[in-house]
Write an enzyme that holds these catalytic residues in place. Structure first.
Site, PDB file in Angstrom:
ATOM      1  N   ASP A  39      18.541  -1.607 107.621  1.00  0.00           N
ATOM      2  CA  ASP A  39      17.267  -0.896 107.724  1.00  0.00           C
ATOM      3  C   ASP A  39      16.040  -1.769 107.491  1.00  0.00           C
ATOM      4  O   ASP A  39      14.922  -1.251 107.344  1.00  0.00           O
ATOM      5  CB  ASP A  39      17.219   0.318 106.765  1.00  0.00           C
ATOM      6  CG  ASP A  39      18.287   1.329 107.103  1.00  0.00           C
ATOM      7  OD1 ASP A  39      18.637   1.428 108.294  1.00  0.00           O
ATOM      8  OD2 ASP A  39      18.788   2.006 106.180  1.00  0.00           O
ATOM      9  N   HIS A 246       9.824 -30.706 106.054  1.00  0.00           N
ATOM     10  CA  HIS A 246       9.827 -29.260 106.317  1.00  0.00           C
ATOM     11  C   HIS A 246      10.072 -28.454 105.045  1.00  0.00           C
ATOM     12  O   HIS A 246      10.793 -27.465 105.061  1.00  0.00           O
ATOM     13  CB  HIS A 246      10.867 -28.908 107.397  1.00  0.00           C
ATOM     14  CG  HIS A 246      10.387 -29.212 108.777  1.00  0.00           C
ATOM     15  ND1 HIS A 246      11.208 -29.189 109.881  1.00  0.00           N
ATOM     16  CD2 HIS A 246       9.159 -29.541 109.235  1.00  0.00           C
ATOM     17  CE1 HIS A 246      10.489 -29.503 110.952  1.00  0.00           C
ATOM     18  NE2 HIS A 246       9.258 -29.723 110.586  1.00  0.00           N
ATOM     19  N   ASP A 263       0.414 -27.458 104.492  1.00  0.00           N
ATOM     20  CA  ASP A 263       0.428 -27.418 105.963  1.00  0.00           C
ATOM     21  C   ASP A 263       0.536 -25.940 106.316  1.00  0.00           C
ATOM     22  O   ASP A 263       1.604 -25.329 106.160  1.00  0.00           O
ATOM     23  CB  ASP A 263       1.626 -28.221 106.483  1.00  0.00           C
ATOM     24  CG  ASP A 263       1.679 -28.284 108.016  1.00  0.00           C
ATOM     25  OD1 ASP A 263       0.972 -27.503 108.674  1.00  0.00           O
ATOM     26  OD2 ASP A 263       2.463 -29.107 108.531  1.00  0.00           O
ATOM     27  N   ASP A 274      -3.011 -25.140 113.058  1.00  0.00           N
ATOM     28  CA  ASP A 274      -1.964 -25.946 112.418  1.00  0.00           C
ATOM     29  C   ASP A 274      -2.674 -27.059 111.645  1.00  0.00           C
ATOM     30  O   ASP A 274      -3.046 -28.075 112.224  1.00  0.00           O
ATOM     31  CB  ASP A 274      -1.024 -26.519 113.494  1.00  0.00           C
ATOM     32  CG  ASP A 274       0.101 -27.340 112.892  1.00  0.00           C
ATOM     33  OD1 ASP A 274       0.254 -27.352 111.659  1.00  0.00           O
ATOM     34  OD2 ASP A 274       0.831 -27.989 113.682  1.00  0.00           O
ATOM     35  N   HIS A 353       7.576 -39.142 111.668  1.00  0.00           N
ATOM     36  CA  HIS A 353       7.341 -38.113 112.699  1.00  0.00           C
ATOM     37  C   HIS A 353       6.289 -38.563 113.712  1.00  0.00           C
ATOM     38  O   HIS A 353       5.660 -39.611 113.556  1.00  0.00           O
ATOM     39  CB  HIS A 353       6.960 -36.773 112.057  1.00  0.00           C
ATOM     40  CG  HIS A 353       5.751 -36.806 111.171  1.00  0.00           C
ATOM     41  ND1 HIS A 353       4.480 -36.783 111.670  1.00  0.00           N
ATOM     42  CD2 HIS A 353       5.631 -36.853 109.814  1.00  0.00           C
ATOM     43  CE1 HIS A 353       3.622 -36.794 110.657  1.00  0.00           C
ATOM     44  NE2 HIS A 353       4.289 -36.845 109.518  1.00  0.00           N
ATOM     45  N   HIS A 357       1.397 -32.763 118.867  1.00  0.00           N
ATOM     46  CA  HIS A 357       2.146 -31.816 119.701  1.00  0.00           C
ATOM     47  C   HIS A 357       1.139 -30.827 120.257  1.00  0.00           C
ATOM     48  O   HIS A 357       0.072 -30.623 119.677  1.00  0.00           O
ATOM     49  CB  HIS A 357       3.251 -31.106 118.900  1.00  0.00           C
ATOM     50  CG  HIS A 357       2.759 -30.412 117.658  1.00  0.00           C
ATOM     51  ND1 HIS A 357       2.148 -29.180 117.686  1.00  0.00           N
ATOM     52  CD2 HIS A 357       2.772 -30.789 116.348  1.00  0.00           C
ATOM     53  CE1 HIS A 357       1.822 -28.825 116.443  1.00  0.00           C
ATOM     54  NE2 HIS A 357       2.171 -29.786 115.609  1.00  0.00           N
ATOM     55  N   HIS A 364       4.245 -25.270 118.110  1.00  0.00           N
ATOM     56  CA  HIS A 364       4.678 -26.368 118.987  1.00  0.00           C
ATOM     57  C   HIS A 364       4.664 -25.761 120.382  1.00  0.00           C
ATOM     58  O   HIS A 364       5.635 -25.165 120.825  1.00  0.00           O
ATOM     59  CB  HIS A 364       6.062 -26.887 118.585  1.00  0.00           C
ATOM     60  CG  HIS A 364       6.032 -27.599 117.265  1.00  0.00           C
ATOM     61  ND1 HIS A 364       7.134 -28.118 116.650  1.00  0.00           N
ATOM     62  CD2 HIS A 364       5.001 -27.889 116.431  1.00  0.00           C
ATOM     63  CE1 HIS A 364       6.792 -28.689 115.505  1.00  0.00           C
ATOM     64  NE2 HIS A 364       5.501 -28.552 115.349  1.00  0.00           N
ATOM     65  N   GLU A 387      -1.848 -35.700 113.448  1.00  0.00           N
ATOM     66  CA  GLU A 387      -1.333 -35.480 112.103  1.00  0.00           C
ATOM     67  C   GLU A 387      -0.518 -36.639 111.528  1.00  0.00           C
ATOM     68  O   GLU A 387       0.662 -36.468 111.213  1.00  0.00           O
ATOM     69  CB  GLU A 387      -0.493 -34.202 112.071  1.00  0.00           C
ATOM     70  CG  GLU A 387       0.580 -34.091 113.159  1.00  0.00           C
ATOM     71  CD  GLU A 387       1.418 -32.821 113.009  1.00  0.00           C
ATOM     72  OE1 GLU A 387       1.956 -32.595 111.917  1.00  0.00           O
ATOM     73  OE2 GLU A 387       1.523 -32.057 113.989  1.00  0.00           O
ATOM     74  N   TYR A 391       4.959 -41.106 103.625  1.00  0.00           N
ATOM     75  CA  TYR A 391       5.863 -40.446 102.669  1.00  0.00           C
ATOM     76  C   TYR A 391       6.707 -41.519 101.984  1.00  0.00           C
ATOM     77  O   TYR A 391       7.378 -42.308 102.658  1.00  0.00           O
ATOM     78  CB  TYR A 391       6.766 -39.447 103.410  1.00  0.00           C
ATOM     79  CG  TYR A 391       5.988 -38.568 104.365  1.00  0.00           C
ATOM     80  CD1 TYR A 391       5.433 -37.349 103.956  1.00  0.00           C
ATOM     81  CD2 TYR A 391       5.752 -38.989 105.684  1.00  0.00           C
ATOM     82  CE1 TYR A 391       4.680 -36.577 104.833  1.00  0.00           C
ATOM     83  CE2 TYR A 391       4.992 -38.227 106.563  1.00  0.00           C
ATOM     84  CZ  TYR A 391       4.465 -37.020 106.134  1.00  0.00           C
ATOM     85  OH  TYR A 391       3.712 -36.261 107.009  1.00  0.00           O
ATOM     86  N   ARG A 409      -0.291 -36.031 104.313  1.00  0.00           N
ATOM     87  CA  ARG A 409      -0.463 -35.785 105.750  1.00  0.00           C
ATOM     88  C   ARG A 409      -1.836 -35.156 105.942  1.00  0.00           C
ATOM     89  O   ARG A 409      -2.247 -34.315 105.136  1.00  0.00           O
ATOM     90  CB  ARG A 409       0.636 -34.868 106.309  1.00  0.00           C
ATOM     91  CG  ARG A 409       0.477 -34.580 107.804  1.00  0.00           C
ATOM     92  CD  ARG A 409       1.719 -33.972 108.490  1.00  0.00           C
ATOM     93  NE  ARG A 409       2.125 -32.701 107.962  1.00  0.00           N
ATOM     94  CZ  ARG A 409       3.161 -32.503 107.157  1.00  0.00           C
ATOM     95  NH1 ARG A 409       3.917 -33.533 106.782  1.00  0.00           N
ATOM     96  NH2 ARG A 409       3.458 -31.303 106.702  1.00  0.00           N
ATOM     97  N   GLU A 411      -3.965 -33.317 109.053  1.00  0.00           N
ATOM     98  CA  GLU A 411      -3.730 -32.781 110.401  1.00  0.00           C
ATOM     99  C   GLU A 411      -4.902 -31.941 110.878  1.00  0.00           C
ATOM    100  O   GLU A 411      -5.295 -30.977 110.220  1.00  0.00           O
ATOM    101  CB  GLU A 411      -2.457 -31.908 110.380  1.00  0.00           C
ATOM    102  CG  GLU A 411      -2.180 -31.180 111.685  1.00  0.00           C
ATOM    103  CD  GLU A 411      -0.849 -30.422 111.668  1.00  0.00           C
ATOM    104  OE1 GLU A 411      -0.429 -29.950 110.590  1.00  0.00           O
ATOM    105  OE2 GLU A 411      -0.238 -30.313 112.744  1.00  0.00           O
TER     106      GLU A 411
HETATM  107  N1  GLY Z   1       3.277 -27.268 110.900  1.00  0.00           N
HETATM  108  C1  GLY Z   1       4.176 -27.882 111.773  1.00  0.00           C
HETATM  109  C2  GLY Z   1       3.653 -29.125 112.303  1.00  0.00           C
HETATM  110  O1  GLY Z   1       2.712 -29.674 111.768  1.00  0.00           O
HETATM  111  O2  GLY Z   1       4.084 -29.601 113.314  1.00  0.00           O
HETATM  112 MN    MN Z   2       1.556 -29.919 113.581  1.00  0.00          MN
HETATM  113 MN    MN Z   3       1.338 -28.677 110.566  1.00  0.00          MN
END
Ligand code: GLY
Ligand code: MN
Ligand code: MN
Length: 440
Positions: A39, A246, A263, A274, A353, A357, A364, A387, A391, A409, A411
């Protein structure tokens, strides 16, 4: 609450799609409802492409966009929807039903969800090509392929062959990649709201708070300004948690002396921001934290300076990486020559990374990154992130202790314009002096 009017741009998008793919029919299933436990459902959100073409937000629906043979060059929208069910609507809220879906969303025909497979063959009668994303949902594939078999038999008798079946990702992705003025306005609003939420967090964080308190604060700030939900799960990562890319647990205490990486982006009418920002939990940055922060900020700004029509995302990534690697070399954290390090990927230990994107309805977002095997030049209307980050893992013995557990980071969200670009997230402070002023 049920909508009474939907803007005309949904129809304009359907017409544009069929102008680009004359004779084609597009079949899109609604996003599935996902059950959490008995439910209880996960919050429902319509699949972005479905919403983009129809504005219709109910689950258990199919959207078919097909050529209108009575009026060449125009499209027909056929919606298959849930039936009105007074008993269920008491529990779950009102539904449009077939009549409401036709009236409010301007569908040329509406049918019940359960009639989809029976009706589909006649809707595809004059199509030359069928776009449907197969392989994504076994259940939907079964329904669509089940309907195509009787369709094929009918065609056999008429001496025709089955139209080609094609994945719609590129056709829809190409449209969604280029943001119209109304889409840019929604993205701008999502970004303004989200930037202000980040700024609020920068003022309110205190040592001893839990990460989820800050997540809640940001969420509240998004919602009170008009973002009904987040575009993705917020990352609120204190200290070493910021080195996990993540990190979503968001359940640890914030400690004086650590940095906090947030983030988070609010979603405004299906368009998401983002944004990442990193700032001290206490009053200021340590020397090592400031060194890392300044380096990431320099990389971010240098990368941003590359963004304009004609530039490539790989150029932006390369510029960010170059600045980071040069900085790591001068800190003695890497050894060798910049280009050689980038070529071998040795820097990925600290910067694992990408830099960018696409951004839009999905965080994304859709759209091809390459065309004819080449990275595609940026054009006005494209929106993406910049971004870079650094790290330093707790167990990296090759790194001086003062750097370990630092994750930074920064961004921003960028819209390409005719002459350059617009930074949509300028409202979220990123200059160290500005952050320090907010923190004191
Ligand atoms: N928040 C996901 C990224 O920065 O790609
Ligand atoms: Mn991003
Ligand atoms: Mn992000």
């Amino acid at each position: 609450m049920l909508k009474k009017e939907v803007p005309g741009f949904f129809k304009a998008r359907r017409e544009a799609l069929l102008r680009a793919h004359p004779g084609a029919a597009f079949i899109l299933p609604a996003a599935p409802e996902v059950i959490r436990n008995p439910d209880v459902h996960y919050p429902y959100r319509q699949e972005s492409g479905f919403y983009y073409l129809s504005g219709f937000e109910e689950p258990q629906s199919w959207l078919v966009v097909a050529p209108n043979k009575n009026s060449p060059g125009t499209s027909r929208m056929i919606l298959f929807v849930r039936h009105n069910d007074p008993e269920k609507e008491i529990w779950e809220g009102a539904r449009y039903g077939t009549e409401g879906a036709a009236r409010v969303f301007g569908a040329d025909a509406t049918y019940l969800f359960d009639d989809f497979s029976n009706k589909l063959p006649e809707l595809l009668q004059d199509c030359e090509r069928i776009f449907y994303r197969f392989g994504h949902s076994a259940e939907n594939d079964r329904v669509v392929f089940g309907a195509l078999e009787p369709f094929r038999r009918g065609l056999d008798r008429a001496g025709k062959i089955m139209p080609a079946l094609q994945d719609p990702s590129e056709a829809l992705g190409e449209m969604r990649l280029f943001k119209s003025a109304e889409e840019a306005a929604l993205l701008r609003r999502a970004c303004e709201i989200s930037a202000l939420a980040h700024k609020t967090a920068m003022k309110e964080v205190r040592p001893g708070m839990n990460e989820y308190e800050i997540e809640a604060l940001i969420d509240y700030s998004f919602r009170r300004q008009g973002c009904g939900r987040v575009g993705y799960s917020s990352i609120v990562a204190g200290g070493k948690n910021a080195t996990c890319l993540h990190y979503h647990s968001n359940n640890e205490r914030l400690r004086d002396g650590d940095l906090l990486l947030i983030d988070a982006g609010g979603e405004y009418d299906y368009y998401t921001a983002d944004i990442s920002r990193t700032f001290p939990i206490g009053r200021g940055f340590s020397d090592a934290q400031a060194t890392v922060y300044d380096l990431v900020l320099r990389a971010q700004k240098e990368a941003l300076a590359v963004a304009k029509p004609g530039a490539l995302l790989p150029d932006i990534h390369h510029r960010a990486t170059e600045v980071l690697v040069d900085g790591l070399l001068s800190l003695g954290l890497l050894k060798g020559k910049t280009e050689e390090i980038i070529r071998t990927g040795e820097h990925r230990r600290f910067y694992p990374h990408g830099t960018s994107h696409w951004l839009g309805m999905d965080v994304h977002d859709v759209g091809l990154y390459r065309k004819n095997s080449e990275p595609r030049p940026l054009e006005p209307g494209m929106c993406f992130t910049i971004e870079p980050g650094l790290y330093f893992q707790s167990n990296d013995r090759d790194v001086p202790e003062k750097f370990r557990n630092i994750g930074v980071r920064i961004e921003d969200d960028i819209l390409i314009t005719a002459n350059g670009c617009e930074n949509l997230t300028i409202g979220a402070p990123k200059e160290r002096a500005e952050i320090e002023a907010l923190r004191s």
